[in-house]
Design a protein around this motif. Structure first.
Motif, short mmCIF file in Angstrom:
data_model
loop_
_atom_site.label_atom_id
_atom_site.label_comp_id
_atom_site.label_asym_id
_atom_site.label_seq_id
_atom_site.Cartn_x
_atom_site.Cartn_y
_atom_site.Cartn_z
N LEU A 12 0.86 -1.18 0.00
CA LEU A 12 0.00 0.00 0.00
C LEU A 12 0.89 1.23 0.00
O LEU A 12 1.84 1.31 0.79
N ILE A 13 0.58 2.17 -0.86
CA ILE A 13 1.31 3.43 -0.92
C ILE A 13 0.34 4.52 -0.51
O ILE A 13 -0.72 4.68 -1.13
N ALA A 14 0.69 5.26 0.53
CA ALA A 14 -0.19 6.33 1.01
C ALA A 14 -0.29 7.42 -0.04
O ALA A 14 0.73 7.89 -0.55
N GLN A 15 -1.50 7.81 -0.34
CA GLN A 15 -1.71 8.94 -1.23
C GLN A 15 -1.33 10.22 -0.49
O GLN A 15 -1.49 10.30 0.74
N PRO A 16 -0.83 11.22 -1.19
CA PRO A 16 -0.45 12.47 -0.53
C PRO A 16 -1.60 13.15 0.20
O PRO A 16 -1.38 13.91 1.13
N VAL A 17 -2.83 12.84 -0.18
CA VAL A 17 -3.99 13.45 0.47
C VAL A 17 -4.32 12.78 1.80
O VAL A 17 -5.16 13.27 2.55
N ASN A 157 12.49 7.57 1.15
CA ASN A 157 12.91 7.29 -0.22
C ASN A 157 12.08 6.18 -0.83
O ASN A 157 11.86 6.16 -2.04
N LEU A 158 11.62 5.24 -0.03
CA LEU A 158 10.79 4.16 -0.54
C LEU A 158 9.47 4.71 -1.06
O LEU A 158 9.01 4.30 -2.12
N TRP A 159 8.87 5.63 -0.33
CA TRP A 159 7.61 6.24 -0.78
C TRP A 159 7.84 6.96 -2.11
O TRP A 159 7.06 6.79 -3.05
N LYS A 160 8.90 7.73 -2.20
CA LYS A 160 9.20 8.45 -3.44
C LYS A 160 9.47 7.49 -4.59
O LYS A 160 9.02 7.70 -5.71
N GLN A 162 8.27 4.49 -4.95
CA GLN A 162 6.99 3.91 -5.36
C GLN A 162 6.16 4.90 -6.17
O GLN A 162 5.53 4.52 -7.17
N MET A 163 6.14 6.16 -5.79
CA MET A 163 5.40 7.18 -6.54
C MET A 163 6.01 7.33 -7.94
O MET A 163 5.29 7.47 -8.93
N LYS A 164 7.33 7.28 -8.02
CA LYS A 164 8.01 7.39 -9.31
C LYS A 164 7.64 6.21 -10.21
O LYS A 164 7.40 6.38 -11.40
N LYS A 165 7.59 5.00 -9.64
CA LYS A 165 7.19 3.83 -10.42
C LYS A 165 5.77 3.97 -10.97
O LYS A 165 5.48 3.51 -12.07
N LEU A 166 4.90 4.59 -10.16
CA LEU A 166 3.52 4.79 -10.62
C LEU A 166 3.47 5.76 -11.79
O LEU A 166 2.62 5.63 -12.67
N GLY A 167 4.36 6.74 -11.79
CA GLY A 167 4.46 7.69 -12.90
C GLY A 167 3.24 8.59 -13.03
O GLY A 167 2.45 8.73 -12.12
N GLY A 168 3.13 9.20 -14.18
CA GLY A 168 1.98 10.06 -14.50
C GLY A 168 1.75 11.14 -13.46
O GLY A 168 2.67 11.83 -13.03
N GLU A 169 0.51 11.26 -13.04
CA GLU A 169 0.10 12.30 -12.09
C GLU A 169 0.78 12.18 -10.74
O GLU A 169 0.83 13.14 -9.98
N HIS A 170 1.34 11.04 -10.42
CA HIS A 170 1.99 10.83 -9.13
C HIS A 170 3.36 11.50 -9.05
O HIS A 170 3.87 11.74 -7.96
N ILE A 172 4.21 14.50 -9.62
CA ILE A 172 4.19 15.85 -9.06
C ILE A 172 4.51 15.86 -7.57
O ILE A 172 5.04 16.83 -7.03
N TRP A 173 4.27 14.75 -6.87
CA TRP A 173 4.46 14.68 -5.43
C TRP A 173 5.89 14.40 -5.02
O TRP A 173 6.23 14.49 -3.83
N LEU A 174 6.76 14.07 -5.95
CA LEU A 174 8.11 13.67 -5.60
C LEU A 174 8.91 14.74 -4.89
O LEU A 174 9.72 14.44 -4.01
N ASN A 175 8.72 16.00 -5.25
CA ASN A 175 9.54 17.07 -4.68
C ASN A 175 8.75 18.02 -3.79
O ASN A 175 9.25 19.08 -3.45
N THR A 176 7.55 17.64 -3.43
CA THR A 176 6.78 18.48 -2.53
C THR A 176 7.09 18.10 -1.08
O THR A 176 7.43 16.95 -0.80
N PRO A 177 6.99 19.05 -0.18
CA PRO A 177 7.26 18.72 1.24
C PRO A 177 6.17 17.78 1.78
O PRO A 177 5.05 17.77 1.29
N ALA A 178 6.52 17.03 2.81
CA ALA A 178 5.55 16.11 3.43
C ALA A 178 4.34 16.89 3.95
O ALA A 178 3.23 16.39 3.90
N ASP A 179 4.56 18.09 4.43
CA ASP A 179 3.48 18.96 4.87
C ASP A 179 3.33 20.06 3.82
O ASP A 179 4.12 21.00 3.79
N PRO A 180 2.34 19.94 2.91
CA PRO A 180 2.20 20.91 1.80
C PRO A 180 2.04 22.35 2.28
O PRO A 180 2.34 23.27 1.54
N SER A 181 1.62 22.58 3.51
CA SER A 181 1.50 23.95 4.01
C SER A 181 2.87 24.60 4.18
O SER A 181 2.98 25.82 4.32
#
Length: 183
Positions: A12-17, A157-160, A162-170, A172-181
């Motif tokens: 399971l990969i946690a969605q950024p939301v 790094n594992l989360w990143k 996995q997001m990279k493997k998913l590609g596409g719309e995912h 965008i989350w690679l370089n965002t902070p864990a807390d988007p605020s």
């Protein structure tokens, strides 16, 4: 590859939301799944304590990871040595969980098992009947079939990865902070 039906051994990969401190940017291995619910362990959150901090009779400084928010007073383990740890539960592809604690103690204290063969978790992640499936349908998690080497020193790094493997719309989350605020 994304999947919609969960079985043990899935990731399971946690969605950024997913706005939950415990599961933020988590990657979870499902170790059991049936009609009553699901059990898993967070793979990528070391807690910076060694196992002998929690169990002094283990003569080891093996790392301990946060397994999840359930039963955090208990220590669990995943391993690939059912030949040394009797009554282990198979997960998938040579990976097991649980088994006889005395076997674990003897294997560690006699140098028969090393950190590349066993991983300790404080607590576990658990879901009740249909809860995980509902969370997947609500896009809190992405479920995949993947061969993750759980014995590597993973952190976020594992989360990143996995997001990279998913590609596409995912991506965008690679370089965002864990807390988007904090952006």
């Amino acid at each position: 590859m994304q999947i919609k039906t969960i079985t043990k051994g899935n990731i399971l990969i946690a969605q950024p939301v997913l706005n939950d401190h415990t599961f933020n940017r988590s990657v979870v291995l499902i170790t059991d799944h049936n009609e009553l619910g699901s059990v898993g362990f967070i793979l990528n959150k070391p807690i910076n304590h060694s196992v002998n901090t929690f169990v002094s009779e283990l003569e080891s400084d093996f790392s301990v990871y946060e397994g999840g928010p359930v039963e955090t007073q208990n220590l669990y383990y995943l391993h690939k040595r059912p030949d040394l740890i009797l009554n282990s539960e198979p997960i998938s592809k040579g990976l097991y969980w649980s088994g006889e604690y005395e076997d674990v103690k003897n294997a560690i204290n006699n140098g028969l098992i090393d950190e590349s063969e066993i991983r300790f978790y404080l607590g576990y992640s658990g879901w009740g009947e249909n809860q995980l499936q509902s969370e997947i349908e609500d896009n809190a998690w992405i479920a995949v079939e993947d061969d993750v080497d759980i014995f590597q020193d993973w952190d976020n790094n594992l989360w990143k990865l996995q997001m990279k493997k998913l590609g596409g719309e995912h991506l965008i989350w690679l370089n965002t902070p864990a807390d988007p605020s904090m952006n």
